[in-house]
Design a protein around this motif. Structure first.
Motif, PDB file in Angstrom:
ATOM      1  N   GLY A 150      40.938  42.738  36.367  1.00  8.64           N
ATOM      2  CA  GLY A 150      41.589  42.151  35.201  1.00  8.64           C
ATOM      3  C   GLY A 150      42.779  42.954  34.703  1.00  8.64           C
ATOM      4  O   GLY A 150      43.424  42.565  33.717  1.00  8.64           O
ATOM      5  N   ASP A 195      31.798  37.576  35.713  1.00  4.90           N
ATOM      6  CA  ASP A 195      32.126  38.442  36.849  1.00  4.90           C
ATOM      7  C   ASP A 195      30.966  39.393  37.140  1.00  4.90           C
ATOM      8  O   ASP A 195      30.465  40.054  36.219  1.00  4.90           O
ATOM      9  N   SER A 246      41.344  31.258  34.496  1.00  2.08           N
ATOM     10  CA  SER A 246      39.893  31.186  34.664  1.00  2.08           C
ATOM     11  C   SER A 246      39.185  31.869  33.506  1.00  2.08           C
ATOM     12  O   SER A 246      39.654  32.870  32.967  1.00  2.08           O
ATOM     13  N   GLY A 277      37.486  36.686  34.126  1.00  9.57           N
ATOM     14  CA  GLY A 277      38.401  35.561  34.335  1.00  9.57           C
ATOM     15  C   GLY A 277      39.797  35.955  33.905  1.00  9.57           C
ATOM     16  O   GLY A 277      39.964  36.739  32.955  1.00  9.57           O
ATOM     17  N   ARG A 279      39.532  46.090  47.282  1.00 11.66           N
ATOM     18  CA  ARG A 279      38.450  45.286  46.709  1.00 11.66           C
ATOM     19  C   ARG A 279      38.118  44.152  47.673  1.00 11.66           C
ATOM     20  O   ARG A 279      39.001  43.622  48.336  1.00 11.66           O
ATOM     21  N   TRP A 300      32.569  34.909  39.693  1.00  3.43           N
ATOM     22  CA  TRP A 300      33.256  35.668  40.744  1.00  3.43           C
ATOM     23  C   TRP A 300      32.541  36.986  40.917  1.00  3.43           C
ATOM     24  O   TRP A 300      32.110  37.602  39.935  1.00  3.43           O
ATOM     25  N   ASP A 325      45.858  40.825  34.784  1.00  2.00           N
ATOM     26  CA  ASP A 325      45.808  39.781  33.749  1.00  2.00           C
ATOM     27  C   ASP A 325      46.069  40.400  32.372  1.00  2.00           C
ATOM     28  O   ASP A 325      46.726  39.793  31.515  1.00  2.00           O
TER      29      ASP A 325
HETATM   30  P1  AMP Z   1      42.668  40.782  38.865  1.00  2.00           P
HETATM   31  O1  AMP Z   1      41.820  42.019  38.870  1.00  2.00           O
HETATM   32  O2  AMP Z   1      43.877  40.896  37.995  1.00  2.00           O
HETATM   33  O3  AMP Z   1      42.961  40.292  40.244  1.00  2.00           O
HETATM   34  O4  AMP Z   1      41.812  39.623  38.174  1.00  2.00           O
HETATM   35  C1  AMP Z   1      40.429  39.528  38.351  1.00  2.00           C
HETATM   36  C2  AMP Z   1      39.921  38.289  37.642  1.00  2.00           C
HETATM   37  O5  AMP Z   1      40.329  37.126  38.372  1.00  2.00           O
HETATM   38  C3  AMP Z   1      38.406  38.258  37.571  1.00  2.00           C
HETATM   39  O6  AMP Z   1      38.006  38.342  36.218  1.00  2.00           O
HETATM   40  C4  AMP Z   1      38.002  36.934  38.212  1.00  2.00           C
HETATM   41  O7  AMP Z   1      37.085  36.203  37.444  1.00  2.00           O
HETATM   42  C5  AMP Z   1      39.305  36.174  38.365  1.00  2.00           C
HETATM   43  N1  AMP Z   1      39.367  35.434  39.630  1.00  2.00           N
HETATM   44  C6  AMP Z   1      38.941  35.825  40.853  1.00  2.00           C
HETATM   45  N2  AMP Z   1      39.153  34.861  41.785  1.00  2.00           N
HETATM   46  C7  AMP Z   1      39.737  33.830  41.128  1.00  2.00           C
HETATM   47  C8  AMP Z   1      40.202  32.516  41.508  1.00  2.00           C
HETATM   48  N3  AMP Z   1      40.098  32.080  42.756  1.00  2.00           N
HETATM   49  N4  AMP Z   1      40.773  31.747  40.566  1.00  2.00           N
HETATM   50  C9  AMP Z   1      40.885  32.178  39.297  1.00  2.00           C
HETATM   51  N5  AMP Z   1      40.447  33.378  38.869  1.00  2.00           N
HETATM   52  C10 AMP Z   1      39.885  34.210  39.764  1.00  2.00           C
END
Ligand code: AMP
Length: 299
Positions: free
Chosen positions: A231, A12, A8, A27, A91, A80, A234
């Motif tokens: 994030g 946010d 994504s 994302g 969260r 999001w 990620d």
């Molecule tokens: P994390 O903190 O590693 O869970 O990742 C958070 C990120 O995931 C945020 O930047 C969101 O924009 C993204 N995110 C949240 N929900 C979704 C979803 N359903 N699909 C893809 N990305 C998402």
């Protein structure tokens, strides 16, 4: 070597007990791409709407991220929003507005189909499949996911796991997927689903790699203050894949060190809202923390 990252690309809106910030760059792919860019050339696959601020595109470019596979569409960028409790491990998602992601079909630029390292960051498993279908014999494929897909797209996710080398998930997702509370006992069950390598993330308590060579425990960098952990997972995956892509020879030989680099980039991510801190560091800052972590964990 290069890393291709799909996931994504979002705006946010994040609230913590201390502060709130609307429409930050976020994302899974954005966090992962910036993290990987410290180590290797990155190709970003995603979609943004016409409300996506130009300064965020410039920020990607400053990190040398190839945006040829980032589609720009009429409509609104994926948005999001989430809120953290006083205990930042908890969260709540307040809103997920798909916007242009609703009709997104990733089409890879021809020149990117040979990219050796592929990170399928968190996004619908059907889109992760779609990207993988277009790749020509990648050297190493990693996939991340989230509880949402375990709930609404389990069949697609299970199909994907048969196609990836490394599956990265957190402890609660591992528990949900295997119905096993003990993470060590969950690992063989996860391997049976397909991936040769599995990493279970345990937030501030680090992560565990399971591979044919056995187990490895990677520490998290100890932080006194977490500003916003969005994030972090990620960033861990992006840093890890970027480091692997930069290392010569066999992937197995570098996985442990790549996890330490992933942990360190994730620690910087937690020190600012969105990507605010990660986009201000240099490679030397990462190396300093890696050395510190090595000292902290030497027996
Ligand atoms: P994390 O903190 O590693 O869970 O990742 C958070 C990120 O995931 C945020 O930047 C969101 O924009 C993204 N995110 C949240 N929900 C979704 C979803 N359903 N699909 C893809 N990305 C998402």
């Amino acid at each position: 070597m290069s890393v291709l990252i799909v996931g994504s690309t979002a705006l946010d809106s994040i609230k913590t007990p201390q502060a709130g910030h609307p429409r930050l760059l976020g994302g899974s792919a954005s966090h992962a791409a910036v993290a990987a860019s410290f180590f290797a050339p990155v190709r970003l696959i995603g979609v943004v709407g016409d409300d996506f601020p130009r300064r965020y595109l410039q920020l990607f470019r400053r990190h040398g991220i190839d945006l040829e596979g980032l589609q720009r569409r009429e409509g609104r960028t994926f948005h999001w929003s989430g809120e953290y409790e006083a205990n930042m491990n908890r969260r709540r998602t307040l809103a997920t507005e798909l916007g242009v992601f609703e009709t997104f079909t990733p089409t890879l630029p021809a020149a990117q189909r040979d990219t050796p390292f592929v990170l399928l960051a968190n996004i619908a498993p059907s889109l992760q499949h779609h990207v993988l279908d277009q790749m020509r014999r990648p050297k190493f494929v990693a996939a991340d996911t989230m509880d949402l897909w375990l709930n609404i797209a389990l069949k697609d996710l299970l199909g994907l796991l048969r196609r990836v080398d490394l599956f990265i998930l957190n402890d609660s997702e591992a528990q949900q997927l295997t119905k096993e509370d003990n993470v060590i006992a969950a690992l063989p069950r996860l391997h049976r689903l397909g991936p040769k390598y599995v990493i279970i993330k345990k937030g501030e308590h680090g992560s565990i790699l399971s591979s044919p060579a056995g187990l490895f425990l990677a520490p998290a960098y100890p932080l006194r203050r977490v500003v916003d952990p969005t994030g972090a997972g990620d960033s861990f995956a992006g840093g890890l894949m970027g480091h692997l892509a930069s290392a010569p020879g066999r992937v197995d030989a570098h996985l442990r060190q790549a996890m330490v680099y992933g942990s360190v980039v994730a620690s910087f991510c937690c020190e600012g809202f969105g990507l605010n801190r990660t986009t201000k560091i240099q490679r030397a800052d990462i190396e300093r923390r890696v050395k510190e972590l090595e000292k902290l964990t030497r027996v």
